[in-house]
Design a protein around this motif. Structure first.
Motif, PDB file in Angstrom:
ATOM      1  N   LYS A 182      -2.289   8.307 -23.864  1.00 33.17           N
ATOM      2  CA  LYS A 182      -0.884   8.705 -23.988  1.00 33.17           C
ATOM      3  C   LYS A 182      -0.150   8.411 -22.694  1.00 33.17           C
ATOM      4  O   LYS A 182      -0.733   8.459 -21.610  1.00 33.17           O
ATOM      5  N   ASP A 183       1.127   8.095 -22.833  1.00 29.34           N
ATOM      6  CA  ASP A 183       1.984   7.797 -21.667  1.00 29.34           C
ATOM      7  C   ASP A 183       1.304   6.833 -20.698  1.00 29.34           C
ATOM      8  O   ASP A 183       1.282   7.068 -19.479  1.00 29.34           O
ATOM      9  N   ASN A 184       0.748   5.776 -21.212  1.00 33.08           N
ATOM     10  CA  ASN A 184       0.133   4.727 -20.384  1.00 33.08           C
ATOM     11  C   ASN A 184      -1.046   5.180 -19.538  1.00 33.08           C
ATOM     12  O   ASN A 184      -1.272   4.651 -18.447  1.00 33.08           O
ATOM     13  N   ARG A 194      -7.119  11.383 -15.536  1.00 33.48           N
ATOM     14  CA  ARG A 194      -6.193  10.408 -16.138  1.00 33.48           C
ATOM     15  C   ARG A 194      -6.470   9.050 -15.520  1.00 33.48           C
ATOM     16  O   ARG A 194      -6.577   8.929 -14.296  1.00 33.48           O
ATOM     17  N   THR A 213      -5.300   5.004 -15.297  1.00 33.95           N
ATOM     18  CA  THR A 213      -4.318   3.959 -15.543  1.00 33.95           C
ATOM     19  C   THR A 213      -4.530   2.889 -14.491  1.00 33.95           C
ATOM     20  O   THR A 213      -5.216   3.118 -13.492  1.00 33.95           O
ATOM     21  N   THR A 230      -0.419   0.508 -16.615  1.00 33.23           N
ATOM     22  CA  THR A 230      -0.785   0.385 -18.029  1.00 33.23           C
ATOM     23  C   THR A 230      -2.290   0.589 -18.162  1.00 33.23           C
ATOM     24  O   THR A 230      -3.016   0.525 -17.165  1.00 33.23           O
TER      25      THR A 230
END
Ligand SMILES: C[C@H](O)[C@H](O)[C@H]1CNC2=NC(N)=NC(=O)C2=N1
Length: 81
Positions: A5-7, A51, A53, A60
């Motif tokens: 979610k949210d990149n 998280r 990324t 991304t």
């Protein structure tokens, strides 16, 4: 399970206590250095939220995130979480 979610890929872990949470984080840190891909995370007592990324790809989710997620899942399994 990891969710996207949210990149970013995100997953929360709950350990028996702080000692186990921090031991897990230490193992994740070693893997992160090995593959030169690093997590954002937060820790509060026995909980760790991660998280993933790729900043280098404009924040991304890339294959590097999926590779690290898989490596982290293998480590987490050893703690029974
Ligand atoms: C130069 C070096 O390869 C980059 O800064 C790496 C290091 N660790 C990284 N970690 C993460 N999560 N994303 C990145 O884009 C990234 N880039």
């Amino acid at each position: 399970m990891w969710t996207e979610k949210d990149n970013h890929l995100t997953r929360s872990f709950k350990f028996r206590d702080f000692k186990e949470a921090f031991a897990f984080m230490t193992e994740v840190a070693v893997v992160a250095e090995e593959i030169n891909h690093h997590p954002w995370w937060s820790n509060s007592y026995n909980k760790v939220e991660i998280r993933l990324t790729t900043h280098d790809a404009g924040h991304t989710v890339t294959n590097r995130d999926h590779v690290l997620a898989q490596r982290i899942s293998v480590l987490a399994e050893r703690y029974g979480v």
